[in-house]
Design an enzyme around this catalytic site. Structure first.
Site, PDB file in Angstrom:
ATOM      1  N   ASP A  60       0.355  -1.183  -0.299  1.00 33.06           N
ATOM      2  CA  ASP A  60       0.269  -0.322  -0.504  1.00 33.06           C
ATOM      3  C   ASP A  60       0.941   1.526   0.130  1.00 33.06           C
ATOM      4  O   ASP A  60       1.992   1.233   0.305  1.00 33.06           O
ATOM      5  CB  ASP A  60      -1.066  -0.107   1.570  1.00 33.06           C
ATOM      6  CG  ASP A  60      -0.354   0.297   2.531  1.00 33.06           C
ATOM      7  OD1 ASP A  60       0.537  -0.563   2.194  1.00 33.06           O
ATOM      8  OD2 ASP A  60      -0.687   0.145   3.481  1.00 33.06           O
ATOM      9  N   TYR A  62       2.934   4.826   0.984  1.00 33.59           N
ATOM     10  CA  TYR A  62       2.993   5.460   2.337  1.00 33.59           C
ATOM     11  C   TYR A  62       2.437   6.389   2.941  1.00 33.59           C
ATOM     12  O   TYR A  62       0.990   6.493   2.019  1.00 33.59           O
ATOM     13  CB  TYR A  62       4.269   6.207   1.863  1.00 33.59           C
ATOM     14  CG  TYR A  62       5.490   5.957   1.075  1.00 33.59           C
ATOM     15  CD1 TYR A  62       6.929   4.931   1.577  1.00 33.59           C
ATOM     16  CD2 TYR A  62       6.357   5.665  -0.560  1.00 33.59           C
ATOM     17  CE1 TYR A  62       7.568   4.441   1.415  1.00 33.59           C
ATOM     18  CE2 TYR A  62       7.465   5.057  -0.830  1.00 33.59           C
ATOM     19  CZ  TYR A  62       8.020   4.027   0.155  1.00 33.59           C
ATOM     20  OH  TYR A  62       8.741   3.784  -1.133  1.00 33.59           O
ATOM     21  N   PHE A  73       6.709   1.901  -4.155  1.00 31.64           N
ATOM     22  CA  PHE A  73       8.120   2.251  -3.357  1.00 31.64           C
ATOM     23  C   PHE A  73       8.262   3.763  -3.967  1.00 31.64           C
ATOM     24  O   PHE A  73       9.157   4.309  -2.969  1.00 31.64           O
ATOM     25  CB  PHE A  73       8.515   1.327  -3.878  1.00 31.64           C
ATOM     26  CG  PHE A  73       8.914  -0.290  -3.509  1.00 31.64           C
ATOM     27  CD1 PHE A  73       8.807  -0.715  -1.913  1.00 31.64           C
ATOM     28  CD2 PHE A  73       7.666  -0.998  -4.211  1.00 31.64           C
ATOM     29  CE1 PHE A  73       8.934  -1.998  -1.435  1.00 31.64           C
ATOM     30  CE2 PHE A  73       7.839  -1.855  -4.029  1.00 31.64           C
ATOM     31  CZ  PHE A  73       8.238  -3.062  -2.922  1.00 31.64           C
ATOM     32  N   HIS A 182      11.134  -8.708   1.504  1.00 33.12           N
ATOM     33  CA  HIS A 182      10.716  -7.301   1.562  1.00 33.12           C
ATOM     34  C   HIS A 182      11.753  -6.378   1.565  1.00 33.12           C
ATOM     35  O   HIS A 182      13.642  -6.683   2.574  1.00 33.12           O
ATOM     36  CB  HIS A 182       9.389  -7.015   1.884  1.00 33.12           C
ATOM     37  CG  HIS A 182       8.998  -5.718   1.755  1.00 33.12           C
ATOM     38  ND1 HIS A 182       9.852  -4.661   2.499  1.00 33.12           N
ATOM     39  CD2 HIS A 182       7.978  -5.870   1.560  1.00 33.12           C
ATOM     40  CE1 HIS A 182       8.841  -3.371   1.894  1.00 33.12           C
ATOM     41  NE2 HIS A 182       7.828  -4.010   1.567  1.00 33.12           N
TER      42      HIS A 182
END
Length: 220
Positions: A60, A62, A73, A182
């Site tokens: 999702d 920021y 990202f 991640h």
């Protein structure tokens, strides 16, 4: 090849999508929501459907002010590079010896065919994963399936357990799936920084007669 316009026109007619947009509008009316509404579908705006070569899935957006701008990202150039994104740039440096850019705007990747899709498209200020209740994943799952069905030889970069669960939506006979932990500082040290996904993606694209991605963000 179909277009985003055709895909959206079809999905807009579905009851689930109408429900999503009603909930999204309600969230805008009652909370501070990121990214700004005009950037909600920016990933789709910057990467034409027919031009997709690589798909990178985020969870999702920021949730801090001014960071989210519609690309997984990525952050605007004026914003300090967040830790996970900094690790992505470090992994790129390890892999292709690309100097680490002094900004975190990944728009240059998008324009080359790197589809930067957050599976949850909106978030409430300071409330990570708050957009899950809107139902975005039903829509983005359909998008992932549509890419898999209509394209051949797309590289899917699935970083972390959440993204890797989307493997079931992808035809692994047609596409390359690259998996790693991640890039978060909590997990990146367990192999992400050395994963060499960027060079593997370019090798796959070249093998199938497609031009590679210029991953270097310097001078962009």
């Amino acid at each position: 090849m179909i277009s985003w316009h055709e895909i959206f026109e079809h999905e807009k007619q579905q009851p689930y999508f109408k429900s999503i947009m009603e909930k999204y509008q309600d969230s805008i009316n009652n909370h501070t929501i990121f990214p700004p509404q005009q950037q909600l579908f920016r990933a789709f705006d910057l990467t034409e459907f027919s031009k997709i070569k690589v798909t990178i899935l985020g969870q999702d957006p920021y949730h801090n002010p001014d960071q989210a701008h519609g690309l997984a990202f990525s952050v605007p150039k004026s914003i300090k590079t967040p830790p996970s994104l900094l690790n992505i740039l470090r992994a790129l440096n390890f892999d292709l010896k690309v100097p680490t850019a002094q900004h975190g705007d990944l728009s240059a990747w998008s324009k080359q065919g790197v589809f930067l899709l957050n599976c949850i498209l909106s978030v409430q200020k300071n409330q990570p994963e708050s957009g899950r209740k809107i139902g975005w994943e039903q829509f983005t799952d359909r998008i992932i399936q549509t890419i898999s069905h209509h394209h051949s030889h797309v590289v899917f970069m699935l970083w972390g357990n959440y993204a890797q669960k989307k493997t079931a939506l992808i035809d692994t006979k047609k596409h390359l799936i690259l998996k790693s932990v991640h890039p978060s500082p909590l997990s990146a040290y367990r192999g992400f920084l050395e994963c060499q996904h960027f060079s593997q993606a370019n090798a796959f694209l070249l093998k199938h007669g497609l031009s590679p991605i210029n991953w270097d963000l310097n001078n962009t």
